[in-house]
Design a protein around this motif. Sequence first.
Motif, PDB file in Angstrom:
ATOM      1  N   ILE A 170       0.853  -1.259  -0.087  1.00 29.46           N
ATOM      2  CA  ILE A 170       0.071   0.040  -0.044  1.00 29.46           C
ATOM      3  C   ILE A 170       0.786   1.275  -0.149  1.00 29.46           C
ATOM      4  N   PRO A 171       0.576   2.208  -1.011  1.00 29.56           N
ATOM      5  CA  PRO A 171       1.501   3.404  -1.205  1.00 29.56           C
ATOM      6  C   PRO A 171       0.877   4.284   0.154  1.00 29.56           C
ATOM      7  N   VAL A 172       1.611   4.645   0.721  1.00 31.87           N
ATOM      8  CA  VAL A 172       1.024   5.876   1.745  1.00 31.87           C
ATOM      9  C   VAL A 172       2.074   7.268   1.361  1.00 31.87           C
ATOM     10  N   ARG A 173       1.084   8.073   0.492  1.00 30.27           N
ATOM     11  CA  ARG A 173       1.469   9.111  -0.113  1.00 30.27           C
ATOM     12  C   ARG A 173       1.564  10.318   0.737  1.00 30.27           C
ATOM     13  N   ILE A 174       2.812  11.164   0.662  1.00 30.40           N
ATOM     14  CA  ILE A 174       3.079  12.366   1.407  1.00 30.40           C
ATOM     15  C   ILE A 174       3.435  13.219   0.270  1.00 30.40           C
ATOM     16  N   ASP A 175       2.699  14.512   0.374  1.00 28.37           N
ATOM     17  CA  ASP A 175       3.253  15.537  -0.616  1.00 28.37           C
ATOM     18  C   ASP A 175       4.360  16.294  -0.009  1.00 28.37           C
ATOM     19  N   LEU A 176       5.376  16.556  -0.909  1.00 24.07           N
ATOM     20  CA  LEU A 176       6.466  17.350  -0.589  1.00 24.07           C
ATOM     21  C   LEU A 176       6.005  18.685  -0.551  1.00 24.07           C
ATOM     22  N   GLN A 177       6.534  19.547   0.271  1.00 21.77           N
ATOM     23  CA  GLN A 177       5.918  21.210   0.704  1.00 21.77           C
ATOM     24  C   GLN A 177       6.373  21.907  -0.375  1.00 21.77           C
ATOM     25  N   PHE A 178       5.251  22.231  -1.204  1.00 18.05           N
ATOM     26  CA  PHE A 178       5.166  23.364  -2.245  1.00 18.05           C
ATOM     27  C   PHE A 178       5.648  24.627  -1.795  1.00 18.05           C
ATOM     28  N   PRO A 179       6.499  25.469  -2.334  1.00 19.53           N
ATOM     29  CA  PRO A 179       7.233  25.388  -3.671  1.00 19.53           C
ATOM     30  C   PRO A 179       8.450  24.762  -3.688  1.00 19.53           C
ATOM     31  N   GLU A 180       9.211  24.433  -2.225  1.00 25.49           N
ATOM     32  CA  GLU A 180      10.450  23.953  -2.206  1.00 25.49           C
ATOM     33  C   GLU A 180      10.691  22.481  -2.364  1.00 25.49           C
ATOM     34  N   TYR A 181       9.538  21.926  -2.267  1.00 22.90           N
ATOM     35  CA  TYR A 181       9.677  20.522  -2.377  1.00 22.90           C
ATOM     36  C   TYR A 181      10.207  19.658  -1.306  1.00 22.90           C
ATOM     37  N   LYS A 182      10.132  20.292  -0.206  1.00 23.20           N
ATOM     38  CA  LYS A 182      10.999  19.573   0.975  1.00 23.20           C
ATOM     39  C   LYS A 182      10.067  18.676   1.737  1.00 23.20           C
ATOM     40  N   ILE A 183      10.619  17.697   2.454  1.00 24.59           N
ATOM     41  CA  ILE A 183       9.937  16.548   3.206  1.00 24.59           C
ATOM     42  C   ILE A 183       9.542  16.910   4.441  1.00 24.59           C
ATOM     43  N   ASN A 184       8.270  16.906   4.768  1.00 18.76           N
ATOM     44  CA  ASN A 184       7.800  17.449   6.158  1.00 18.76           C
ATOM     45  C   ASN A 184       7.721  16.352   7.005  1.00 18.76           C
ATOM     46  N   TRP A 185       8.805  16.131   7.867  1.00 15.24           N
ATOM     47  CA  TRP A 185       9.292  14.939   8.543  1.00 15.24           C
ATOM     48  C   TRP A 185       8.162  14.685   9.736  1.00 15.24           C
ATOM     49  N   ALA A 186       7.652  15.662  10.284  1.00 14.37           N
ATOM     50  CA  ALA A 186       6.400  15.609  11.183  1.00 14.37           C
ATOM     51  C   ALA A 186       5.346  14.671  10.564  1.00 14.37           C
ATOM     52  N   GLU A 187       5.088  14.948   9.436  1.00 15.04           N
ATOM     53  CA  GLU A 187       4.048  14.181   8.929  1.00 15.04           C
ATOM     54  C   GLU A 187       4.249  12.650   8.289  1.00 15.04           C
TER      55      GLU A 187
END
Length: 363
Positions: A116-133
Amino acid sequence: MSALATEHKAVNLGQGFPDFPMSAALIELVADAMRNGFNQYSPMPGWMPLREAIAEKIEFLYNTTVNPDTEITITPGGTYAIYTALTTVLQPGDEVIVFEPGYDSYIPNIVVNGAIPVRIDLQFPEYKINWAEVRQKITPKTKVIMLNSPHNPTGAVLSGDDIQQLRELVQNTNIIIVSDEVYEHIVFDNVKHQSILRYPDLAQRSFVCFSFGKVYHCTGWKLGYAIAPAGFTKEFRKVHQFNCFSCHTPSQVALATFLKNRESYLSLGAFLQQKRDYFLSLMKNTRFTMLDSKGSYFICAQYNRISDESDKDFAIRITREFGVAVIPVSAFYQDATDNKVVRFCFGKKEETLALAAERLARI
Ligand code: PMP
Ligand code: GLN
Protein backbone atom coordinates in the motif's frame (compact mmCIF):
# COMPACT_ATOMS: atom_id res chain seq x y z
CA MET A 1 4.69 14.01 -24.36
CA SER A 2 7.62 12.69 -26.43
CA ALA A 3 5.19 11.26 -29.00
CA LEU A 4 3.34 14.59 -29.13
CA ALA A 5 6.68 16.43 -29.44
CA THR A 6 7.61 14.29 -32.45
CA GLU A 7 4.17 14.76 -34.02
CA HIS A 8 4.45 18.56 -33.77
CA LYS A 9 8.20 18.78 -34.41
CA ALA A 10 8.50 20.45 -31.00
CA VAL A 11 11.71 20.98 -29.06
CA ASN A 12 11.55 18.21 -26.47
CA LEU A 13 12.39 19.52 -23.00
CA GLY A 14 9.95 16.96 -21.62
CA GLN A 15 11.44 13.51 -21.26
CA GLY A 16 14.69 13.28 -19.31
CA PHE A 17 17.39 12.33 -21.79
CA PRO A 18 20.37 14.24 -23.19
CA ASP A 19 20.32 15.25 -26.86
CA PHE A 20 24.12 15.58 -27.10
CA PRO A 21 26.48 12.72 -27.90
CA MET A 22 27.92 10.46 -25.23
CA SER A 23 31.66 9.85 -24.88
CA ALA A 24 33.21 8.48 -28.08
CA ALA A 25 35.92 6.80 -25.96
CA LEU A 26 33.28 4.83 -24.06
CA ILE A 27 31.65 3.75 -27.32
CA GLU A 28 35.09 2.55 -28.49
CA LEU A 29 35.52 0.54 -25.31
CA VAL A 30 32.19 -1.23 -25.91
CA ALA A 31 33.11 -1.92 -29.53
CA ASP A 32 36.48 -3.28 -28.36
CA ALA A 33 34.75 -5.51 -25.81
CA MET A 34 32.51 -6.90 -28.55
CA ARG A 35 35.45 -7.44 -30.93
CA ASN A 36 37.39 -9.10 -28.14
CA GLY A 37 34.67 -11.68 -27.66
CA PHE A 38 32.83 -10.43 -24.56
CA ASN A 39 29.48 -11.30 -26.08
CA GLN A 40 28.06 -14.04 -23.87
CA TYR A 41 26.17 -13.98 -20.58
CA SER A 42 27.96 -12.28 -17.75
CA PRO A 43 27.63 -13.72 -14.24
CA MET A 44 24.20 -13.22 -12.63
CA PRO A 45 25.37 -10.53 -10.14
CA GLY A 46 27.31 -8.67 -12.85
CA TRP A 47 30.78 -8.48 -14.39
CA MET A 48 33.17 -8.64 -11.44
CA PRO A 49 35.68 -5.99 -12.62
CA LEU A 50 32.78 -3.57 -12.96
CA ARG A 51 31.54 -4.35 -9.46
CA GLU A 52 35.10 -3.79 -8.20
CA ALA A 53 35.31 -0.43 -9.98
CA ILE A 54 31.97 0.57 -8.42
CA ALA A 55 33.22 -0.40 -4.94
CA GLU A 56 36.31 1.75 -5.51
CA LYS A 57 34.16 4.69 -6.58
CA ILE A 58 31.86 4.32 -3.57
CA GLU A 59 34.85 4.22 -1.23
CA PHE A 60 36.32 7.34 -2.83
CA LEU A 61 33.05 9.30 -2.89
CA TYR A 62 31.24 8.18 0.24
CA ASN A 63 34.05 6.97 2.45
CA THR A 64 32.58 3.53 2.99
CA THR A 65 33.52 0.01 1.98
CA VAL A 66 31.08 -2.12 0.01
CA ASN A 67 31.86 -5.69 -0.87
CA PRO A 68 31.65 -6.17 -4.66
CA ASP A 69 31.03 -9.88 -4.26
CA THR A 70 28.14 -9.74 -1.80
CA GLU A 71 26.75 -6.21 -1.83
CA ILE A 72 26.67 -4.95 -5.45
CA THR A 73 24.40 -6.27 -8.20
CA ILE A 74 24.42 -4.95 -11.76
CA THR A 75 20.92 -4.41 -13.14
CA PRO A 76 19.33 -3.43 -16.44
CA GLY A 77 18.81 0.18 -15.32
CA GLY A 78 17.93 2.03 -12.16
CA THR A 79 14.17 1.52 -12.57
CA TYR A 80 14.68 -2.25 -12.53
CA ALA A 81 16.91 -2.01 -9.45
CA ILE A 82 14.13 -0.14 -7.62
CA TYR A 83 11.46 -2.60 -8.78
CA THR A 84 13.61 -5.55 -7.70
CA ALA A 85 14.38 -4.04 -4.28
CA LEU A 86 10.69 -3.42 -3.61
CA THR A 87 9.70 -6.88 -4.84
CA THR A 88 12.39 -8.43 -2.64
CA VAL A 89 11.01 -6.99 0.59
CA LEU A 90 7.30 -6.26 0.13
CA GLN A 91 4.49 -8.57 1.22
CA PRO A 92 0.79 -7.90 0.57
CA GLY A 93 -0.56 -5.34 3.04
CA ASP A 94 2.83 -3.74 3.79
CA GLU A 95 2.85 0.04 3.74
CA VAL A 96 5.40 2.11 1.83
CA ILE A 97 5.94 5.81 2.50
CA VAL A 98 6.33 7.50 -0.87
CA PHE A 99 6.66 11.21 -1.61
CA GLU A 100 4.82 13.09 -4.33
CA PRO A 101 5.53 14.39 -6.85
CA GLY A 102 7.69 11.33 -7.50
CA TYR A 103 9.22 9.28 -10.29
CA ASP A 104 6.37 7.47 -11.93
CA SER A 105 7.49 3.86 -11.46
CA TYR A 106 7.45 3.80 -7.65
CA ILE A 107 3.74 3.51 -6.93
CA PRO A 108 3.01 0.88 -9.62
CA ASN A 109 5.99 -1.12 -8.27
CA ILE A 110 4.48 -0.98 -4.77
CA VAL A 111 0.97 -1.83 -5.91
CA VAL A 112 1.98 -4.77 -8.09
CA ASN A 113 3.43 -6.37 -4.95
CA GLY A 114 0.11 -6.02 -3.13
CA ALA A 115 1.56 -3.34 -0.84
CA ILE A 116 0.00 0.00 0.00
CA PRO A 117 1.52 3.34 -1.03
CA VAL A 118 1.21 5.89 1.77
CA ARG A 119 1.58 9.13 -0.15
CA ILE A 120 3.00 12.31 1.37
CA ASP A 121 3.16 15.58 -0.53
CA LEU A 122 6.50 17.37 -0.65
CA GLN A 123 6.01 20.92 0.60
CA PHE A 124 5.39 23.26 -2.32
CA PRO A 125 7.25 25.21 -3.69
CA GLU A 126 10.58 24.01 -2.18
CA TYR A 127 9.44 20.39 -2.37
CA LYS A 128 10.90 19.64 1.04
CA ILE A 129 9.95 16.65 3.16
CA ASN A 130 7.70 17.39 6.13
CA TRP A 131 9.27 14.97 8.64
CA ALA A 132 6.55 15.57 11.23
CA GLU A 133 4.02 14.26 8.71
CA VAL A 134 6.23 11.26 7.94
CA ARG A 135 6.35 10.48 11.67
CA GLN A 136 2.54 10.65 11.83
CA LYS A 137 2.09 8.32 8.86
CA ILE A 138 4.36 5.57 10.20
CA THR A 139 2.44 2.54 11.48
CA PRO A 140 3.47 -0.99 12.55
CA LYS A 141 2.88 -1.95 8.89
CA THR A 142 5.39 0.54 7.48
CA LYS A 143 7.94 -1.63 5.69
CA VAL A 144 9.74 0.84 3.41
CA ILE A 145 10.46 4.55 3.02
CA MET A 146 11.20 5.47 -0.63
CA LEU A 147 13.69 8.30 -1.13
CA ASN A 148 14.97 10.08 -4.22
CA SER A 149 17.74 12.68 -4.11
CA PRO A 150 18.53 14.57 -6.32
CA HIS A 151 14.86 14.51 -7.06
CA ASN A 152 12.94 13.94 -10.26
CA PRO A 153 10.84 15.96 -11.17
CA THR A 154 11.76 18.91 -8.92
CA GLY A 155 15.56 19.08 -8.60
CA ALA A 156 15.26 19.15 -4.78
CA VAL A 157 18.09 17.51 -2.80
CA LEU A 158 18.14 16.05 0.69
CA SER A 159 20.11 18.08 3.25
CA GLY A 160 22.19 16.91 6.20
CA ASP A 161 19.26 17.91 8.39
CA ASP A 162 16.88 15.68 6.37
CA ILE A 163 19.26 12.77 6.93
CA GLN A 164 19.39 13.49 10.65
CA GLN A 165 15.59 13.47 10.85
CA LEU A 166 15.47 10.22 8.90
CA ARG A 167 18.01 8.60 11.24
CA GLU A 168 16.00 9.53 14.30
CA LEU A 169 12.80 8.32 12.69
CA VAL A 170 13.99 4.85 11.71
CA GLN A 171 16.20 3.97 14.66
CA ASN A 172 14.74 1.11 16.70
CA THR A 173 12.40 0.17 13.81
CA ASN A 174 12.66 -2.44 11.05
CA ILE A 175 11.92 0.10 8.35
CA ILE A 176 13.86 -0.46 5.13
CA ILE A 177 14.98 2.43 2.91
CA VAL A 178 14.95 2.24 -0.86
CA SER A 179 17.03 5.19 -2.03
CA ASP A 180 16.97 6.23 -5.67
CA GLU A 181 20.25 8.05 -6.29
CA VAL A 182 20.47 7.92 -10.07
CA TYR A 183 21.38 11.64 -10.17
CA GLU A 184 24.09 11.29 -7.49
CA HIS A 185 26.68 13.29 -9.48
CA ILE A 186 24.35 16.06 -10.57
CA VAL A 187 24.35 18.33 -7.52
CA PHE A 188 24.92 22.08 -7.85
CA ASP A 189 26.44 25.03 -5.99
CA ASN A 190 29.10 23.02 -4.12
CA VAL A 191 26.54 21.10 -2.10
CA LYS A 192 27.51 17.50 -1.42
CA HIS A 193 25.26 14.62 -2.35
CA GLN A 194 23.80 13.07 0.79
CA SER A 195 24.11 9.44 -0.24
CA ILE A 196 22.56 7.00 2.19
CA LEU A 197 25.85 5.10 1.81
CA ARG A 198 27.65 7.79 3.83
CA TYR A 199 25.69 6.75 6.93
CA PRO A 200 26.42 3.19 8.11
CA ASP A 201 23.35 3.10 10.38
CA LEU A 202 21.15 3.88 7.36
CA ALA A 203 23.12 1.85 4.79
CA GLN A 204 22.66 -1.33 6.83
CA ARG A 205 18.87 -1.06 6.26
CA SER A 206 18.92 0.21 2.66
CA PHE A 207 18.89 -0.65 -1.01
CA VAL A 208 20.60 2.18 -2.91
CA CYS A 209 19.90 2.31 -6.65
CA PHE A 210 21.99 3.87 -9.44
CA SER A 211 21.96 4.24 -13.24
CA PHE A 212 24.82 4.51 -15.73
CA GLY A 213 22.41 5.99 -18.27
CA LYS A 214 22.25 9.18 -16.19
CA VAL A 215 25.99 9.41 -15.59
CA TYR A 216 27.34 8.75 -19.06
CA HIS A 217 24.55 10.21 -21.23
CA CYS A 218 23.43 6.82 -22.50
CA THR A 219 19.90 6.32 -21.18
CA GLY A 220 19.27 3.82 -23.98
CA TRP A 221 21.84 1.41 -22.53
CA LYS A 222 19.62 0.65 -19.54
CA LEU A 223 22.36 -0.36 -17.14
CA GLY A 224 22.52 0.36 -13.42
CA TYR A 225 23.17 -1.27 -10.08
CA ALA A 226 21.87 -1.79 -6.58
CA ILE A 227 23.94 -1.68 -3.41
CA ALA A 228 22.60 -3.36 -0.29
CA PRO A 229 23.96 -5.29 2.70
CA ALA A 230 24.85 -8.94 1.97
CA GLY A 231 21.64 -10.37 3.50
CA PHE A 232 19.45 -8.05 1.44
CA THR A 233 21.54 -8.60 -1.68
CA LYS A 234 21.20 -12.38 -1.41
CA GLU A 235 17.40 -12.06 -1.50
CA PHE A 236 17.52 -9.34 -4.19
CA ARG A 237 19.46 -11.72 -6.43
CA LYS A 238 16.79 -14.40 -6.04
CA VAL A 239 14.33 -12.03 -7.72
CA HIS A 240 16.88 -10.88 -10.29
CA GLN A 241 17.97 -14.44 -11.17
CA PHE A 242 14.53 -15.39 -12.47
CA ASN A 243 13.67 -12.10 -14.05
CA CYS A 244 16.44 -10.55 -16.12
CA PHE A 245 19.17 -12.93 -14.86
CA SER A 246 22.14 -11.01 -16.30
CA CYS A 247 22.88 -7.77 -18.12
CA HIS A 248 24.50 -6.67 -21.37
CA THR A 249 28.10 -7.88 -21.16
CA PRO A 250 30.09 -5.61 -23.53
CA SER A 251 28.90 -2.41 -21.84
CA GLN A 252 29.80 -3.80 -18.42
CA VAL A 253 33.30 -4.68 -19.66
CA ALA A 254 33.70 -1.17 -21.08
CA LEU A 255 32.38 0.58 -17.96
CA ALA A 256 34.77 -1.40 -15.76
CA THR A 257 37.61 0.48 -17.47
CA PHE A 258 35.87 3.81 -18.02
CA LEU A 259 34.69 4.23 -14.43
CA LYS A 260 38.29 4.25 -13.21
CA ASN A 261 38.65 7.71 -14.71
CA ARG A 262 37.24 9.81 -11.85
CA GLU A 263 36.90 12.89 -14.00
CA SER A 264 34.29 11.00 -16.06
CA TYR A 265 31.77 11.41 -13.21
CA LEU A 266 33.26 14.25 -11.16
CA SER A 267 32.81 16.66 -14.08
CA LEU A 268 29.09 16.01 -14.44
CA GLY A 269 27.80 18.41 -11.76
CA ALA A 270 29.62 21.47 -13.12
CA PHE A 271 28.68 20.54 -16.69
CA LEU A 272 24.96 20.46 -15.85
CA GLN A 273 25.12 23.42 -13.47
CA GLN A 274 26.33 25.49 -16.40
CA LYS A 275 23.35 24.29 -18.44
CA ARG A 276 20.95 25.08 -15.58
CA ASP A 277 22.35 28.60 -15.29
CA TYR A 278 22.26 29.14 -19.04
CA PHE A 279 18.63 27.98 -19.18
CA LEU A 280 17.71 30.20 -16.21
CA SER A 281 19.26 33.23 -17.92
CA LEU A 282 17.26 32.51 -21.08
CA MET A 283 14.03 31.98 -19.17
CA LYS A 284 14.24 35.51 -17.72
CA ASN A 285 12.77 36.61 -21.05
CA THR A 286 9.60 34.57 -20.46
CA ARG A 287 6.64 34.87 -18.11
CA PHE A 288 7.41 31.59 -16.35
CA THR A 289 8.34 31.74 -12.64
CA MET A 290 11.28 29.41 -12.26
CA LEU A 291 11.53 27.28 -9.12
CA ASP A 292 14.81 26.17 -7.56
CA SER A 293 16.78 23.25 -8.99
CA LYS A 294 19.60 22.08 -6.72
CA GLY A 295 20.35 18.88 -8.61
CA SER A 296 19.30 16.44 -11.38
CA TYR A 297 18.76 17.78 -14.90
CA PHE A 298 15.25 18.98 -14.19
CA ILE A 299 13.84 22.35 -13.24
CA CYS A 300 10.21 23.23 -12.60
CA ALA A 301 8.36 26.44 -13.33
CA GLN A 302 5.00 27.98 -12.50
CA TYR A 303 3.02 29.39 -15.41
CA ASN A 304 0.26 31.16 -13.46
CA ARG A 305 1.25 34.52 -14.97
CA ILE A 306 0.47 33.03 -18.39
CA SER A 307 -2.63 30.89 -18.00
CA ASP A 308 -4.99 29.21 -15.56
CA GLU A 309 -5.38 26.06 -17.64
CA SER A 310 -4.63 22.71 -16.00
CA ASP A 311 -0.95 21.81 -16.27
CA LYS A 312 -1.80 18.96 -18.63
CA ASP A 313 -3.85 21.16 -20.99
CA PHE A 314 -1.15 23.82 -20.83
CA ALA A 315 1.64 21.34 -21.62
CA ILE A 316 -0.28 19.90 -24.56
CA ARG A 317 -1.20 23.35 -25.89
CA ILE A 318 2.32 24.78 -25.78
CA THR A 319 3.66 21.66 -27.48
CA ARG A 320 1.11 22.08 -30.29
CA GLU A 321 1.05 25.87 -30.60
CA PHE A 322 4.52 26.96 -29.54
CA GLY A 323 6.60 23.90 -30.35
CA VAL A 324 8.09 23.15 -26.92
CA ALA A 325 7.28 19.94 -25.05
CA VAL A 326 7.36 19.93 -21.24
CA ILE A 327 5.93 17.57 -18.61
CA PRO A 328 2.94 18.58 -16.46
CA VAL A 329 4.01 17.93 -12.86
CA SER A 330 0.54 16.52 -12.01
CA ALA A 331 1.73 13.43 -13.92
CA PHE A 332 3.97 12.71 -10.92
CA TYR A 333 1.04 12.58 -8.48
CA GLN A 334 -1.34 9.63 -8.21
CA ASP A 335 -4.32 11.99 -7.86
CA ALA A 336 -3.03 14.49 -10.45
CA THR A 337 -2.51 17.35 -7.93
CA ASP A 338 -2.22 20.46 -10.09
CA ASN A 339 -0.04 23.30 -8.76
CA LYS A 340 0.20 24.79 -12.26
CA VAL A 341 3.78 23.67 -12.58
CA VAL A 342 5.61 22.10 -15.51
CA ARG A 343 8.98 20.36 -15.63
CA PHE A 344 11.77 21.17 -18.06
CA CYS A 345 14.76 18.94 -18.74
CA PHE A 346 17.81 21.17 -19.28
CA GLY A 347 20.20 18.30 -20.01
CA LYS A 348 20.23 19.43 -23.65
CA LYS A 349 22.55 21.19 -26.14
CA GLU A 350 22.79 24.98 -25.73
CA GLU A 351 21.19 25.48 -29.13
CA THR A 352 18.22 23.30 -28.07
CA LEU A 353 17.76 25.33 -24.89
CA ALA A 354 18.08 28.61 -26.79
CA LEU A 355 15.50 27.58 -29.40
CA ALA A 356 13.09 26.40 -26.71
CA ALA A 357 13.46 29.61 -24.69
CA GLU A 358 12.96 31.77 -27.77
CA ARG A 359 9.67 29.98 -28.42
CA LEU A 360 8.63 30.11 -24.75
CA ALA A 361 9.19 33.87 -24.72
CA ARG A 362 6.37 34.21 -27.26
CA ILE A 363 3.75 32.66 -24.97
N1 PMP B 1 14.90 7.13 -11.01
C1 PMP B 1 14.68 8.35 -11.47
C2 PMP B 1 14.26 9.39 -10.51
C3 PMP B 1 14.86 8.63 -12.83
O1 PMP B 1 14.62 9.86 -13.29
C4 PMP B 1 15.30 7.62 -13.68
C5 PMP B 1 15.50 7.91 -15.12
N2 PMP B 1 14.41 7.67 -15.90
C6 PMP B 1 15.52 6.34 -13.13
C7 PMP B 1 15.30 6.13 -11.79
C8 PMP B 1 15.99 5.12 -13.83
O2 PMP B 1 16.74 5.17 -14.89
P1 PMP B 1 17.05 3.92 -15.81
O3 PMP B 1 16.07 2.84 -15.47
O4 PMP B 1 16.86 4.45 -17.18
O5 PMP B 1 18.44 3.53 -15.50
N1 GLN C 1 13.70 9.78 -16.13
C1 GLN C 1 13.18 10.28 -17.32
C2 GLN C 1 12.03 11.21 -17.04
O1 GLN C 1 11.50 11.24 -15.95
C3 GLN C 1 12.81 9.26 -18.37
C4 GLN C 1 12.10 8.07 -17.89
C5 GLN C 1 10.84 7.79 -18.63
O2 GLN C 1 10.54 8.42 -19.63
N2 GLN C 1 10.11 6.86 -18.11
O3 GLN C 1 11.65 11.96 -17.90
